[in-house]
Scaffold this active site. Structure first.
Site, mmCIF file in Angstrom:
data_model
loop_
_atom_site.group_PDB
_atom_site.id
_atom_site.type_symbol
_atom_site.label_atom_id
_atom_site.label_comp_id
_atom_site.label_asym_id
_atom_site.label_seq_id
_atom_site.Cartn_x
_atom_site.Cartn_y
_atom_site.Cartn_z
ATOM 1 N N LYS A 52 38.107 39.577 47.114
ATOM 2 C CA LYS A 52 38.493 40.980 46.902
ATOM 3 C C LYS A 52 38.638 41.695 48.243
ATOM 4 C CE LYS A 52 36.260 41.104 42.366
ATOM 5 N NZ LYS A 52 35.124 41.523 41.535
ATOM 6 N N GLN A 96 29.217 43.926 42.102
ATOM 7 C CA GLN A 96 29.562 42.606 41.556
ATOM 8 C C GLN A 96 28.505 42.155 40.545
ATOM 9 O OE1 GLN A 96 32.442 41.062 42.097
ATOM 10 N NE2 GLN A 96 31.949 39.281 40.856
ATOM 11 N N ASP A 119 36.214 49.380 38.574
ATOM 12 C CA ASP A 119 36.018 48.273 37.625
ATOM 13 C C ASP A 119 36.198 48.742 36.178
ATOM 14 O OD1 ASP A 119 35.573 45.678 38.485
ATOM 15 O OD2 ASP A 119 33.470 46.034 39.013
HETATM 16 N N1 GUN Z 1 31.861 39.580 37.538
HETATM 17 C C1 GUN Z 1 32.795 38.918 36.831
HETATM 18 N N2 GUN Z 1 33.896 39.668 36.701
HETATM 19 C C2 GUN Z 1 33.651 40.828 37.338
HETATM 20 C C3 GUN Z 1 34.423 41.998 37.555
HETATM 21 O O1 GUN Z 1 35.564 42.155 37.111
HETATM 22 N N3 GUN Z 1 33.817 42.980 38.270
HETATM 23 C C4 GUN Z 1 32.557 42.857 38.752
HETATM 24 N N4 GUN Z 1 32.044 43.880 39.432
HETATM 25 N N5 GUN Z 1 31.816 41.790 38.556
HETATM 26 C C5 GUN Z 1 32.359 40.783 37.864
#
Ligand code: GUN
Length: 292
Positions: A52, A96, A119
């Site tokens: 990311k 995350q 998110d």
């Molecule tokens: N863990 C798995 N998918 C995601 C996501 O889309 N965002 C975040 N913050 N954690 C994740």
């Protein structure tokens, strides 16, 4: 069979975003800035977060990675969130998941300023999504909508079967595809571990979204001809023939299911790269909103 190429599509989207960023810069507007908090040392989570951050660099965003130790307390994490919430330079941020067991995930997600919640996990934003109001749509469902849109996959009036009811993918996906929207208007069935006669249900599906996290769960005898299959699964399976010791396996037995499919996503290179592109899209949106 047409491959729904998430790698290429996400590269296209990132190019579009990079042009938008150049426009912002030319107008002396703010450069989008995404922050990510990660707690602990889980290998897969670190890989995702690093991807990311790298994607931010590629489109010209600023990014900040905040790494906290496995022993971080809930209070310390909430403190970090409070700082990002009021930092005017940060347009959006993510925490995350998953978090270590001693931290209450829901409490953490509720602490994020909904206007910076790129998110789309805050209850306020989930509620807006469910009501089809403008908001941040979570990256994975948003990426799937975008992939279906760009490949002109018809959803209106189609039977969609979603397998898996997670808060991140299955539940929002089922809500979105049933809504009155460009990629929507489908007749959606949300299935899960207590569903009886799953195969009877999947055999009726024009589109299947597999998001249950069991490698190669969906087999050819569970789908009809010309089905469209979206594989959200991405499990690390031990493989000593690989240098890194594992390979990534989706929830779909790709080789056999692809033979019956009209459209299908590969793993890797399908839904995964799309999620990053859509997170960037949400961050761009947050930045533009903040800079009005
Ligand atoms: N863990 C798995 N998918 C995601 C996501 O889309 N965002 C975040 N913050 N954690 C994740």
């Amino acid at each position: 069979m047409i491959l729904l190429d998430g790698k290429k599509t996400s590269a296209d989207i990132k190019e579009e975003i990079a042009l938008d960023v150049l426009d912002l810069k030319n107008q002396d507007k703010k450069t989008p800035h995404l922050a990510a908090i990660i707690v602990g040392n889980d290998g897969a989570s670190l890989t995702y977060v690093n991807a990311k951050v790298k994607a931010c660099d590629r489109v010209g965003f600023e990014s900040s990675l905040i790494r906290l130790s496995e022993e971080t307390t809930e209070e310390e994490l909430l403190n970090e969130i409070a700082i990002l919430n009021i930092d005017n330079d940060i347009d959006g941020f993510i925490v995350q998941l998953p978090l270590p067991d001693h931290i209450d995930e829901q409490k953490v997600l509720m602490a994020v300023n909904p206007d910076k919640d790129v998110d789309g996990f805050h209850p306020t934003n989930v509620g807006k999504m469910a009501l089809n109001l403008p908001t941040f749509i979570s990256a994975t469902p948003f990426g799937i909508l975008e992939l279906l849109d760009r490949y002109n996959v018809e959803t209106s009036g189609k039977n969609v079967v979603v397998i898996g009811r997670s808060h991140i993918v299955g539940s929002p996906m089922s809500i979105l595809l049933a809504q009155k929207r460009k990629i929507g208007n489908a007749t959606v069935t949300l299935t899960h571990s207590r569903t009886k006669n799953l195969k009877e249900i999947t055999l009726q599906a024009d589109i299947i979204i597999a998001a249950l996290g069991i490698p190669e769960f969906l087999k050819a005898d569970m789908v009809k001809d010309n089905v469209t299959v979206i594989d959200v699964g991405i499990t690390r399976v031990a493989d000593s023939s690989k240098k890194r010791g594992f390979r990534l396996v989706g929830d779909v037995a790709f080789n056999e299911v692809s033979e019956k499919s009209a459209f299908i996503t590969p793993v890797p290179g399908g839904v995964g790269p799309m999620t990053i592109a859509m997170l960037l899209k949400n961050t761009l949106l947050a930045c533009k909103r903040n800079d009005l």
